[in-house]
Scaffold this motif. Structure first.
Motif, short mmCIF file in Angstrom:
data_model
loop_
_atom_site.label_atom_id
_atom_site.label_comp_id
_atom_site.label_asym_id
_atom_site.label_seq_id
_atom_site.Cartn_x
_atom_site.Cartn_y
_atom_site.Cartn_z
N UNK A 33 0.71 -1.19 0.07
CA UNK A 33 0.18 -0.08 0.08
C UNK A 33 0.89 1.31 -0.04
N UNK A 34 2.05 1.07 0.39
CA UNK A 34 2.93 2.39 0.15
C UNK A 34 3.47 2.54 -1.09
N UNK A 35 3.41 3.85 -1.61
CA UNK A 35 4.15 4.42 -3.07
C UNK A 35 5.44 3.99 -2.92
N UNK A 36 6.02 4.29 -4.03
CA UNK A 36 7.61 3.91 -4.07
C UNK A 36 8.31 4.89 -3.38
N UNK A 37 7.84 6.23 -3.73
CA UNK A 37 8.42 7.14 -2.75
C UNK A 37 8.39 7.17 -1.22
N UNK A 38 7.27 6.75 -0.71
CA UNK A 38 7.18 6.52 0.63
C UNK A 38 7.94 5.33 1.30
N UNK A 39 8.02 4.27 0.34
CA UNK A 39 9.06 3.40 0.86
C UNK A 39 10.68 3.79 0.94
N UNK A 40 10.90 4.66 -0.24
CA UNK A 40 12.32 5.05 -0.14
C UNK A 40 12.53 6.03 0.87
N UNK A 41 11.46 7.06 1.28
CA UNK A 41 11.68 7.95 2.38
C UNK A 41 11.83 7.19 3.69
N UNK B 53 -11.15 7.12 -2.53
CA UNK B 53 -11.78 8.43 -2.36
C UNK B 53 -11.08 9.25 -1.29
N UNK B 54 -11.43 10.41 -1.37
CA UNK B 54 -10.99 11.49 0.04
C UNK B 54 -10.17 12.62 -0.58
N UNK B 55 -9.73 12.58 -1.69
CA UNK B 55 -9.14 13.76 -2.40
C UNK B 55 -7.74 14.14 -1.51
N UNK B 56 -7.07 15.23 -1.52
CA UNK B 56 -6.05 15.63 -0.82
C UNK B 56 -6.25 15.70 0.55
N UNK B 57 -7.41 16.14 0.96
CA UNK B 57 -7.69 16.39 2.57
C UNK B 57 -7.66 15.03 3.12
N UNK B 58 -8.66 14.16 2.65
CA UNK B 58 -8.83 12.92 3.29
C UNK B 58 -8.03 11.81 2.85
N UNK B 59 -6.75 12.27 2.36
CA UNK B 59 -5.85 11.15 1.98
C UNK B 59 -5.59 10.24 3.25
N UNK B 60 -5.65 8.99 2.96
CA UNK B 60 -5.51 8.02 4.09
C UNK B 60 -4.88 6.49 3.43
N UNK B 61 -4.21 5.96 4.42
CA UNK B 61 -3.50 4.97 3.90
C UNK B 61 -4.25 3.86 3.27
N UNK B 62 -3.61 3.18 2.08
CA UNK B 62 -4.22 2.15 1.43
C UNK B 62 -4.74 1.00 2.45
N UNK B 63 -5.84 0.34 2.38
CA UNK B 63 -6.43 -0.70 3.13
C UNK B 63 -5.19 -1.68 3.44
N UNK B 64 -4.13 -1.84 2.27
CA UNK B 64 -3.03 -2.85 2.42
C UNK B 64 -2.26 -2.54 3.85
N UNK B 65 -2.14 -1.10 4.16
CA UNK B 65 -1.31 -0.92 5.13
C UNK B 65 -2.19 -1.20 6.61
N UNK B 66 -3.19 -1.41 6.60
CA UNK B 66 -4.06 -2.17 7.76
C UNK B 66 -3.95 -0.95 9.08
#
Ligand code: FES
Lengths: 106, 511
Positions: A33-41, B53-66
Motif C-alpha cells: 500500500x505504500x508508494x515507491x516514494x514512501x518506501x524510499x523515504x 476516495x478522499x482527495x488530498x484532504x482526506x488522503x489516507x493509507x491504502x487498506x493494505x497498510x492496515x
C-alpha cells in the motif's frame, strides 16, 4: 513514550507483510500500500533522480503527482512518478538521469 | 445503465458509458456532489485519479497498510466516513485510478459532455476511457503554492502539503527534524501532524504576522469552530515544544546533497528580509508551502470564466448554485476559491441539488429550505476564507529572498537571474513572455510549481500587481501518444477555448 512515536504507531497500522524492493541495487523494505516514494523515504532515501541540466539530485516534492520531481526509472521504465506508483514486491528502482531516455539516445 | 459498484474495477467500464452527471474529483466537494445527485435520482460517474476516495484532504493509507485508526491524522473524519458510507450504499459508479485529461462537448449529442481519462496509478495505463454525461461537476481541488528561495530544490525540502500527503497515505516522514515554513493555516496542521507522528519540529516559520486576524474580528468571531481548531493545533504544538515564528521566512537552505540546516530571517511588512536577522536552525528536512492554488486546467480548457481572488490568484466565477459560465458545467470546492473542507462539502451538496433540479426539469421547491441553509453557510465560510487569504497573501517583497542563482523553475532549471534578464534586457512583461524566452514553466509540471513566482517577477518590472494568468494547459495530465492517436477514431474533443455561454437562467432564481 515520545521515543517510539511513529506514523505507523499513530494510526495503529498492522504492518507485518513487509517486502523487498531494490534501489540502485540495494535492498529497501516496503509495506503493502505504500508508494515507491514512501518506501524510499522510510529508508531515509530522499533523492532518486538527477536533473538534466545541472545533474542535481531530486526526489519527491509535492507528494501528490503535480511537480514531477519524483520521476524514477522503475523496472526499466523511466519517468514514473514514484509518489503515485505503488511499490510491488521485487520492484527495481534506479536513479533516473536527465530526461530518462539517455540509454535510448533520444 | 451504471452499475452499483462503488468502485468499478479498472477494466470494468465500457468505453462511452453514459450518465446524467460526471463528477471529476473524489475529494469532499466531489463526494458530496456525487452522492447528493445520485440520491436525488441521477446516474452518476465519479472519476478520480487516486485509488481511493478522499482527495488530498482526506488522503489516507491504502487498506493494505492496515491502519486501525486512520482518523488519528485527520480532522472531521466522521463527515468523510459519512460520505463514504453513502457512496458505498448508493448507485454512484466510482471510477478510481482515472486521470481526466480533458472534457469536451460531445460532437454528436447536443448538450452532452465527453470526459476523457487515462487509467493507472500515474496515468500510464495507456487505456483511454471516455465517459459521456449530460452535466459535469468539476471538483478538481487545489495544489500548493510555492515561492522559491535559495536551496529549495535540495532533497529534503518538500511541500508542506506534500509532507502531509506522504504522511497520511504512506505513513512516512521526510526526516527526523523537520522545520515547517511558508504561510497559511495549513502550516499549523502540518506541524501538528508531523509532531504527532514522531518528528521533531524545531519551528513553524510563518511569513505573515497574524495581526491581520486581529484587524478582522468580524470574520473570526463568526467562525468559532475555526478558533477552536487553531487552538487545538496550538495546544499540540505547545505540547511538542514547537516554536511559532511569525513575520519570518526560510531564506536559505544549507547542505550539499540534502538538507542540513536552514536560515530563518525576520521579514518586514512587505516580506523583505531584515538584514542581519538571519539565524540557523539545524534540521534534516523542510516542509514549505504558501497556501493553495485552485486547479483549473479542465475548467479553463472549457472556457469557464475566472475571477481574481484576494490573494492574487484565479478561481472560477460561479453562479448562486455553483454553475460556471459554461451552461451545464458546475464546480464546487477549491476550484471556486480556496476555502477549506466544510465549504467544499456545502458547495458539493448545493451543486448536486442544483444539477438534479436542472436535469430532472423540476423546480427546487422540495429542497428550497436546504438550499437556503447551504447558501447561507457558503456565504459565511467564503467571507471567512477571504479574510484568512488576505492575512496570508504573499507580500510584495518576497523576491528579495532570491539570489541570481536560485532555480525558480524546478523542471527546466531556470534561475531567477535568467528571468530577471528576460524582464530587464528583453522586455518581458508577463509570465507568458518570460516562459517563451527562458523555458520557465515549460517543463514536466507545466508551471504548477513556478507559475506564481514567474508571474510576480514579470509583473514587478512594471510595478504592477502580480497576477498569474489562469492556467491554460492543453492537457490536464500527461498523456501517452497512443491515446491521442486513438481519438482519431472517436469523436474529436473540442480543445481550448469553447466559447463561454451565457449563464443559464432559472438556476439563480432559487433560494
Ligand atoms: S512528488 Fe511531485 S509528482 Fe511526485
Amino acid at each position: 513514550m515520545a521515543r517510539d512515536r511513529s506514523p505507523a504507531a499513530l494510526v495503529g497500522a498492522a504492518t507485518d507483510d513487509a517486502f523487498e524492493i531494490t534501489f540502485d541495487g540495494r535492498p529497501v523494505t516496503a509495506l503493502p500500500g505504500q508508494s515507491l516514494a514512501a518506501a524510499l523515504w522510510a529508508a531515509g532515501i530522499l533523492a532518486w533522480r538527477t536533473t538534466r541540466v545541472g545533474g542535481r539530485p531530486r526526489g519527491a516534492f509535492c507528494g501528490i503527482g503535480q511537480c514531477y520531481d519524483c520521476l524514477a526509472t522503475v523496472n526499466g521504465r523511466p519517468n514514473r512518478r514514484a509518489c503515485l506508483v505503488p511499490a510491488r514486491p521485487g520492484d527495481t528502482v534506479t536513479t533516473q538521469e536527465g530526461h530518462g531516455h539517455a540509454e535510448l539516445g533520444v | 445503465m451504471p452499475n452499483s459498484a462503488s468502485d468499478a474495477p479498472e477494466g470494468g467500464l465500457e468505453d462511452g458509458a453514459e450518465y446524467d452527471l460526471a463528477v471529476i474529483g473524489a475529494g469532499p466537494a466531489g463526494l458530496a456532489g456525487a452522492v447528493t445527485a445520485s440520491e436525488l435520482g441521477l446516474s452518476v460517474a465519479l472519476l478520480d485519479a487516486s485509488g481511493q476516495p478522499g482527495g488530498q484532504y482526506y488522503r489516507h493509507p491504502s487498506p493494505d497498510l492496515g491502519a486501525a485508526h486512520p482518523e488519528a491524522l485527520h480532522h472531521d473524519w466522521p463527515a468523510f466516513a459519512g460520505l463514504v458510507r453513502r457512496l458505498a450504499a448508493g448507485e454512484v459508479t466510482h471510477l478510481a485510478g482515472h486521470h481526466v485529461w480533458t472534457v469536451a462537448r460531445a460532437a454528436d449529442t447536443e448538450g452532452s459532455w465527453d470526459v476523457h481519462a487515462v487509467t493507472g496509478a500515474d496515468g500510464d495505463g495507456d487505456r483511454p476511457v471516455r465517459v459521456r454525461a449530460r452535466a459535469v461537476l468539476l471538483a478538481t481541488g487545489a495544489y500548493e503554492r510555492q515561492l522559491p528561495f535559495p536551496g529549495w530544490t535540495l532533497p529534503g525540502v518538500v511541500g508542506a502539503g506534500g509532507a502531509q500527503a506522504m504522511l497520511k497515505s504512506g505513513l512516512v516522514l521526510p526526516g527526523r527534524r523537520v522545520v515547517v515554513a511558508g504561510s497559511g493555516p495549513l502550516l499549523l496542521a502540518v506541524a501538528a501532524s508531523l509532531a504527532a507522528a514522531g518528528a521533531r519540529v524545531p519551528a513553524v516559520v510563518e511569513a505573515s504576522d497574524y495581526l491581520g486576524y486581529a484587524r478582522r474580528p468580524g470574520a473570526l468571531l463568526s467562525h468559532p469552530h475555526k478558533l477552536v481548531e487553531a487552538a487545538v493545533h496550538g495546544a499540540a504544538l505547545l505540547r511538542h515544544r514547537v516554536r511559532l515564528r511569525t513575520s519570518s521566512a526560510v531564506t536559505q537552505v544549507h547542505g550539499s546533497d540534502r538538507v542540513a540546516a536552514v536560515t530563518v530571517s525576520r521579514l518586514d511588512r512587505q516580506w523583505r528580509p531584515v538584514r542581519g536577522s538571519g539565524h540557523r536552525i539545524a534540521c534534516d528536512a523542510l516542509a514549505v508551502g504558501h497556501g493553495l492554488v485552485p486547479q483549473l486546467e479542465l475548467a479553463v480548457g472549457l472556457g469557464c470564466t475566472t475571477r481574481r481572488t484576494v490573494e492574487g490568484t484565479h478561481a472560477l466565477e460561479l453562479g448562486a448554485l455553483q454553475e460556471t459560465s459554461v451552461a451545464g458545467v458546475w464546480a464546487a470546492g477549491e476550484t471556486g476559491g480556496v476555502g477549506g473542507v466544510q465549504l467544499a462539502r456545502v458547495e458539493g451538496e448545493l451543486a448536486g441539488i442544483a444539477i438534479a433540479a436542472r436535469l430532472r426539469g423540476r423546480a427546487m421547491a422540495s429542497n428550497a429550505r436546504r438550499v437556503r441553509e447551504l447558501r447561507r453557510r457558503r456565504a459565511r465560510m467564503r467571507a471567512f476564507a477571504d479574510a484568512m487569504a488576505a492575512v496570508h497573501a504573499p507580500g510584495p517583497g518576497w523576491p528579495q529572498w532570491l539570489d541570481g542563482a536560485t532555480d525558480v523553475c524546478r523542471c527546466e532549471e531556470v534561475t531567477a537571474g535568467r528571468i530577471r534578464e528576460a524582464v530587464a534586457d528583453y522586455g518581458a512583461r508577463d509570465a507568458r513572455t518570460v516562459k517563451l524566452l527562458t523555458r520557465a514553466g515549460m517543463g514536466w509540471c507545466q508551471g504548477r510549481m513556478c507559475g506564481t513566482a514567474v508571474a510576480c517577477l514579470a509583473a514587478q518590472a512594471r510595478g504592477a500587481q502580480p497576477a498569474p494568468p489562469p492556467e491554460r494547459r492543453p492537457l490536464a495530465v500527461p498523456l501517452p501518444l497512443g491515446v491521442l492517436g486513438a481519438l482519431g477514431r472517436t469523436p474529436a474533443p473540442e480543445s481550448d477555448g469553447a466559447a463561454p455561454e451565457d449563464r443559464s437562467d432559472g438556476s439563480d432564481a432559487v433560494g
